[in-house]
Design an enzyme around this catalytic site. Structure first.
Site, short mmCIF file in Angstrom:
data_model
loop_
_atom_site.label_atom_id
_atom_site.label_comp_id
_atom_site.label_asym_id
_atom_site.label_seq_id
_atom_site.Cartn_x
_atom_site.Cartn_y
_atom_site.Cartn_z
N GLY A 177 15.72 -69.63 4.19
CA GLY A 177 15.29 -71.00 3.90
C GLY A 177 16.13 -71.64 2.81
O GLY A 177 17.16 -71.09 2.42
N GLY A 201 14.49 -60.00 -6.68
CA GLY A 201 15.76 -59.30 -6.78
C GLY A 201 16.90 -60.25 -7.10
O GLY A 201 16.69 -61.36 -7.60
N THR A 210 14.14 -54.67 -7.44
CA THR A 210 14.93 -54.26 -6.27
C THR A 210 14.49 -52.85 -5.97
O THR A 210 14.46 -52.01 -6.86
CB THR A 210 16.46 -54.22 -6.49
OG1 THR A 210 16.81 -52.95 -7.04
CG2 THR A 210 16.95 -55.32 -7.37
N ASP A 258 16.04 -50.79 -4.46
CA ASP A 258 17.22 -49.91 -4.53
C ASP A 258 17.57 -49.50 -5.95
O ASP A 258 18.43 -48.65 -6.14
CB ASP A 258 18.44 -50.64 -3.93
CG ASP A 258 18.27 -50.91 -2.44
OD1 ASP A 258 17.36 -50.34 -1.84
OD2 ASP A 258 19.05 -51.71 -1.90
N ARG A 293 16.99 -26.59 12.81
CA ARG A 293 17.61 -27.86 13.11
C ARG A 293 18.28 -28.49 11.89
O ARG A 293 17.98 -28.13 10.75
CB ARG A 293 16.55 -28.87 13.56
CG ARG A 293 16.30 -28.87 15.04
CD ARG A 293 15.29 -29.96 15.35
NE ARG A 293 14.89 -29.85 16.75
CZ ARG A 293 13.77 -30.35 17.23
NH1 ARG A 293 12.92 -30.95 16.42
NH2 ARG A 293 13.48 -30.24 18.51
N GLY A 314 19.25 -48.43 0.56
CA GLY A 314 20.35 -48.31 -0.39
C GLY A 314 21.62 -48.86 0.25
O GLY A 314 22.40 -48.10 0.81
N ARG A 315 21.76 -50.17 0.16
CA ARG A 315 22.86 -50.81 0.86
C ARG A 315 24.17 -50.65 0.09
O ARG A 315 25.18 -50.25 0.65
CB ARG A 315 22.51 -52.30 0.95
CG ARG A 315 23.30 -53.07 1.92
CD ARG A 315 22.58 -54.37 2.17
NE ARG A 315 23.42 -55.31 2.87
CZ ARG A 315 22.99 -56.48 3.31
NH1 ARG A 315 21.73 -56.82 3.13
NH2 ARG A 315 23.80 -57.30 3.95
N GLU A 373 21.35 -46.12 3.75
CA GLU A 373 21.73 -47.00 4.87
C GLU A 373 23.16 -47.53 4.73
O GLU A 373 23.83 -47.82 5.71
CB GLU A 373 20.75 -48.18 4.97
CG GLU A 373 20.70 -48.99 3.69
CD GLU A 373 19.77 -50.21 3.75
OE1 GLU A 373 19.68 -50.85 4.80
OE2 GLU A 373 19.16 -50.50 2.70
#
Lengths: 366, 366, 366, 366
Positions: B81, B120, B143, B145, B180, B188-189, B240
């Site tokens: 927006g 953030g 944030t 993160d 496995r 966590g960009r 991520e």
């Protein structure tokens, strides 16, 4: 002579997908057996542990330390290999007789007087075939989906539902803050018990299960109706095996032997379709393996313990070819032959569904 | 006359992605303000609530009932927006001046003496621009993160790490039962704090974060080394934003304004690559929105409460254009101008990473 | 020759009361030591395990399986006996030199190059005395009360606070339903950190701690003030060492060597006094040992892991007579001599207390 | 004309001690009623809210927001006063007829077509008396002790057992670390369901319940037997109503109208007696009100929801004087007259006890 009280040596095997409470069943068997003076032998990696070279080890009471709370199985399992009794299409197949013979030779070499097979439909199907070949075997039912007709409840289910409800609780606040549609995909390939019960307990607005093919019109109508009431968010729970009306329920699975490959499919599809039809932001979370792990709930710990003790009692009573089952009045033995291949699905007119509808929950079939 | 004790009326706005503890911050502000005899006004749907027609409502102590434990924000947020201060590429943009003017007119019409902006980097960037236009604004950093350089810790982070560790605990037993590799993808960009701290606390064997481009050879070497030691399963946690060396870190995000669209990407890629290289069954779970919801941990509830009370004190002291921050010695004010656009990443030689390496944890960069 | 890299053999001992995270520290030490090619020896039952006959066993990486999440200590502890460095009055006493000599002979016989002592004030006091007798010893601080001045935080504290906050959450709903006063007694003999932080995070209305002698008039005024605002219930959290003004703080402990004997005292007294003065139904719950057990939180698991790894690094650097401590900037070594006998209490003018007061929380001292 | 579909106005009252899930029942009733176009009126503070001046308020669907997860009851309860149907000795008494008449006048003035009474034996006894005076009343059973004979399960019980099992898990590690006997006292005045089921699920070694008078010789024999097997700690769970053989079970309660007064009694006695007889350190924790609070488990949330919906259906079908009960096959109506005053105790030869014994758990009666 009372054979019941003769010293026995029992083998324990776990098969199929992981499930909270497997260790708790093993613990109960080993402890109850030890109290009768019996020995327990753990068979590793599913039935394959009975092939040459064998993978087995004695299990003492001391080895059971801490197992009541620990997820998974200390014996490991196998989800494929020579003892796979199910094809990718869910058809039953006969285990190769030379494989069975090799395993039986090893079984006898170990001096085992009985085998407890803990597992789902595949594992119990093998147990039944073994029984038909004369093995002294008893079963303990395990399906996280709770879809075995012969028992009111399988262990691991209460834990899985709790995990799904915890996820709904988490998604509830984020959906509400963002005026979003949140879709949670849970397990349930042929039966929607997890989705239906978690949906009821977690306050879902829409529940989509394999039993009731849904249509997106009905789903979006519910979302819009909430909008009208001033509720700008919606929680949807969908079983992995759910599908829109008109699609072949089983088709998606046809070429896969592994259910996990499909995980993530329908949930994301539902979120995308809702977003495209309603214009509302929609997000999907696939609970996946989180449902299978972790400490069992108190209910599952009790159920596992009861099943394990009962398995030992069935052996003491020579009730072979049978399985411990939860009935309305307690634990009882049922024939393996009557248990395998009988799926219990969520009934359309049952109290669970009627209760949900009475609260305005939509099954997308309206 | 002591202006500090003059009756004030403060606006509260929450922006950006959902985060556990937003409600706890709101509660602390409203309660601390009320004790000084001030009024609080909640602005709904992010800064957009200040546009015409306004979406605001008075917040009383009574409205705060139960908010300490409830996830999300009762004020809602907006992630896009007219007040979006960030482009899809993470670049900062100036908010349209007519929009700011309209909001300011409404702000004055409400009779607000100050605004608390909780959010953030994007939300605080707008707050800074408002401050530069003369608004009396203070910030509270959020944030999930934990990658804001100006504060040691942001709220919601401890809850998100707890959620990720709980997931690792669940995956641990299932990984072990099935021999496995389980991959858990977390948020966590640009910074890998969640992955690194959750990995340490949850016993992960491999931690992949944006700061350290990884190579699959190193990851698979770790898995094989464990195999040699008799440990047939491996737990991998991946942020991520992590990516293999040689890939453009940001590329994947270039065309998206919404981080969620990318969710699921790198985790699945890692699982597939490991399975194809090692032949071991590998599965991925994407934690996604579960990290953002739910009841805050006790640590986050304290931090939120401290931040909220401090924001009120900053207003009382006319410390506008500043933000509450956690430093080594407590909460302190920092300039918004020094806070926005400053990312804190996991340092290669820091104690966190060195501790992990001392335990044999691989960052896939060996 | 670099002695740092010489193969070492380190002993590990845990002492004093139980605390979540002890096992996580042991695990970190053993894993970090093993990666350097060192051996670890566990000493059982506290320092007593070094007396003849010794109770020790080698600890391998394999033994560490599952310890990250398991409460308690696999090494056990001793809370009394020849190595008790504290009298019932909290006075320090010198360990008998023949006892120390016997332990040192065994220590040498085991071929140990260093000892890691994990414990509270008593355990670290013995470690200091050993160091003064020439033992190569390092310390890891443990007090569930978080009252050791030399470190910002001790492990187990975050878990204990979480447990107390969970209890407050439970009591909140029951207090509200019944219009009751609920009193929760938590640990904290000389310092009220658990009560103060849990009270802030759990929404307590009254916090009573040893640092601030309270008076019942002030407590009841708060309860009545809430009544006036329409809040018919009140949550009180009280540290076991809190006492009304005018009573001798230490008196209650004078004749006891065991803190638990006192557990339950002040909480019940507070509940009774409130009920008799206000006429409101008042109930008390003593959290007791529940605070000491259970799985550590993610924060504690990280802190334990960092402390354990750091202890190994201190040994590698020959930093004997020192203790790992958490400072504002990370883990650092401090002299044991500067650490023991230095209690950190809740400061009257600190941010924690000021934040609580800004929310209207009463410390019963108004 | 179908009266079922006539618009109704129903009153809802909660009575007796707090119990997780009360709010979830209220939510289900209000939502299911609203979907039929009915109104719901909440009666505050137990039946007393029907006396003059009335304390009632309309309950809308919007008011139900968040109630599924919140412990306690938003309607409050009363545990004493003119509607107390039980004396301190557990005897039933007739409610004063003028009180009943006053309440009925107000009931009619409110225009209520039915009353849902949610509560335990006392509350349902009053409901029965009201029904006998012609009130259109239905009941929903609530006892945290699960000791109502007419229903397989009451809500709140699963949550209480979960709370007790969590406590056992915590005590387990601390008992093991200190080689101690830990005693956990839980609720269960006349029936030991919580102790028995939590003991089974939490790995207790000794379970003491009101149904089986115990002797300390047997308890200590079990502790010593464990010692011989190398298990130096023991977990004991004891119901508040348990007592040594030869003591009058009810005597302790004779002069109290309030169960809480007794809380703490038997647990501490057991710990002291064990310590004095075996010389082992023994500690007691009284779980107390923690069992009554907090978020209901998923199971309880389902059960509450089913009960609530069923209550509405009973009203639609004019099944007054009846109570919703859980049977082997689902929810069904039973006569209040057949439900009150019928305690269900733990059967000596039942599967629960037999399973526990098969694992070597002692009931102190050997």
């Amino acid at each position: 002579m009372n054979t019941t009280h003769k010293k026995k040596k029992i083998g324990i095997v776990t098969g199929g997908g992981d499930c909270p409470g497997l260790n708790a069943v093993i613990r109960a068997i080993v402890k109850a057996a030890a109290l009768q003076g019996w020995e327990s032998i753990g068979i590793h990696g599913g039935y394959d542990g009975l092939l040459t070279p064998m993978k087995t080890r004695p299990l003492s009471i001391k080895d059971m330390d801490g197992l009541l709370v620990r997820g998974g199985t200390i014996l490991g399992t196998a989800s494929s290999g020579p003892f796979s009794a199910k094809t990718g299409q869910g058809k039953t197949r006969q285990i190769d007789s030379s494989i069975l013979a090799q395993a039986k030779t090893n079984f006898d070499r170990l001096g085992l007087s009985a085998l407890v097979a803990i597992g789902g439909d595949g594992t119990l199907t093998v147990a039944l075939q073994m029984h038909e070949h004369g093995w002294p075997v008893v079963g303990v039912p395990k399906t996280i989906d709770n879809d075995l007709d012969a028992t009111l409840m399988t262990f691991g289910f209460d834990t899985a539902v709790s995990c799904a409800v915890d996820a709904l609780d988490r998604l509830h606040s984020t959906a509400q803050s963002h005026d979003r549609v949140m879709v949670l995909e849970v397990m349930g390939r042929y039966a929607g018990w997890i989705a239906a019960q978690a949906g009821l307990a977690g306050g879902a607005d829409v529940i989509l299960i394999p039993e009731f093919p849904f249509n997106y019109d009905a789903v979006c109508r519910k979302i819009n109706a909430r909008e009208t009431e001033g509720k700008l968010f919606t929680l949807v729970i969908v079983a992995e095996g759910a599908s829109p009306a008109g699609q072949d329920l089983i088709a998606g699975f046809a070429n896969h032997t592994d259910r996990e490959i499909r995980l993530g499919g329908i949930g994301e599809q539902v979120a995308e379709e809702i977003q495209s039809r309603t214009g509302k932001e929609s997000r999907c979370v696939v609970l996946g393996h989180l449902q299978r792990g972790g400490t069992p709930t108190q209910f599952d710990r009790q159920l596992c313990t009861r099943f394990g003790v009962y398995a030992v009692q069935m052996i003491a009573r020579n009730q072979f070819g049978m399985m411990a089952a939860l009935t309305g009045t307690g634990i009882a033995p049922v024939f393996l032959a009557d248990a395998v291949d009988r799926i219990r699905t969520v009934p359309r007119e049952g109290e669970l569904v009627m209760t949900a509808r009475a609260l305005g929950i939509s099954f997308g079939d309206g």
